[in-house]
Design a protein around this motif. Sequence first.
Motif, PDB file in Angstrom:
ATOM      1  N   ARG A  14       0.803  -1.225   0.000  1.00  0.00           N
ATOM      2  CA  ARG A  14       0.000   0.000   0.000  1.00  0.00           C
ATOM      3  C   ARG A  14       0.834   1.272   0.000  1.00  0.00           C
ATOM      4  O   ARG A  14       0.291   2.365  -0.123  1.00  0.00           O
ATOM      5  N   GLN A  15       2.150   1.157   0.129  1.00  0.00           N
ATOM      6  CA  GLN A  15       3.040   2.320   0.148  1.00  0.00           C
ATOM      7  C   GLN A  15       2.615   3.323   1.224  1.00  0.00           C
ATOM      8  O   GLN A  15       2.559   4.532   0.988  1.00  0.00           O
ATOM      9  N   ALA A  16       2.302   2.795   2.387  1.00  0.00           N
ATOM     10  CA  ALA A  16       1.916   3.614   3.538  1.00  0.00           C
ATOM     11  C   ALA A  16       2.900   3.355   4.670  1.00  0.00           C
ATOM     12  O   ALA A  16       3.828   2.554   4.547  1.00  0.00           O
ATOM     13  N   GLN A  17       2.692   4.037   5.800  1.00  0.00           N
ATOM     14  CA  GLN A  17       3.567   3.917   6.945  1.00  0.00           C
ATOM     15  C   GLN A  17       2.739   3.589   8.187  1.00  0.00           C
ATOM     16  O   GLN A  17       1.525   3.804   8.217  1.00  0.00           O
ATOM     17  N   ALA A  18       3.415   3.061   9.219  1.00  0.00           N
ATOM     18  CA  ALA A  18       2.741   2.687  10.459  1.00  0.00           C
ATOM     19  C   ALA A  18       3.477   3.308  11.646  1.00  0.00           C
ATOM     20  O   ALA A  18       4.702   3.487  11.617  1.00  0.00           O
TER      21      ALA A  18
END
Length: 248
Positions: free
Chosen positions: A232-236
């Motif tokens: 998803r090319q996201a961060q956590a």
Amino acid sequence: MAFSIQQLDDDSKFTHALRFEVLEQLCPRELVSELLSRCHAWGERERSLNQLLVVYYVIALSLFRRLNLAAVLSHLVRGVRRLWTNPCVRLPTAAALVYRRRQLGTPLMRHLFQRVCRPMASEQTTGAFRFGLRLMAIDSTLDEVADTPANAQYFGRLSSGKNQSAFPRGRCLYLAEVVSHAIVDAVFAPCRVAEQRLTPVVLSRSVQAGTLVLMDRGVVSAPVLSTLVHQRQAQALARLCGQPVHPC
């Protein structure tokens, strides 16, 4: 501000005169009608309460949770009743409302949720972004469901015997925008299912690129990070447990 009183004809049907302006701003009638046609949910014949209005009635059930089924409809139509030429018009009974809800089914409401429930904040909204990323959060809770044999069998209860919970409970996991609290995805499961198992489902289908997802401690795992970062090319952002999280 100019306004006008709604004009009602003597030969018009009561339910055709109903309008839910606030709900229709979020869920336009054109969209609801389109989904009703796509899901083949209009019904074979016209009834006193058509399925278009049933959709808005179902939404209203979550807004007036302290009222019973019939009282919610009475609350929604009380303004029109004052304008109606026949004050003795009868509203659908609670049994009829349950029947119409069952006819409507869940696919249409699921499609409507997916079309309407989106992040609401813009780049100008204070607190909506950090480090150039939209702030989202994942959290879960246990909600009571109706005490029916089918619900008890599927969702289960938290305990058994004399200490069992009064109602069956479902595990509800939500993905929400932090600043607006707008829920953009949800998944429901039996109460004993851990949120770690449900989190990848929500992440894989609803998290967009350029998002920073906040999570509780214990949710972060290699599959979760792999879904977020690689797919998803996201961060956590989350607190870590004592044991290390292995690289993806």
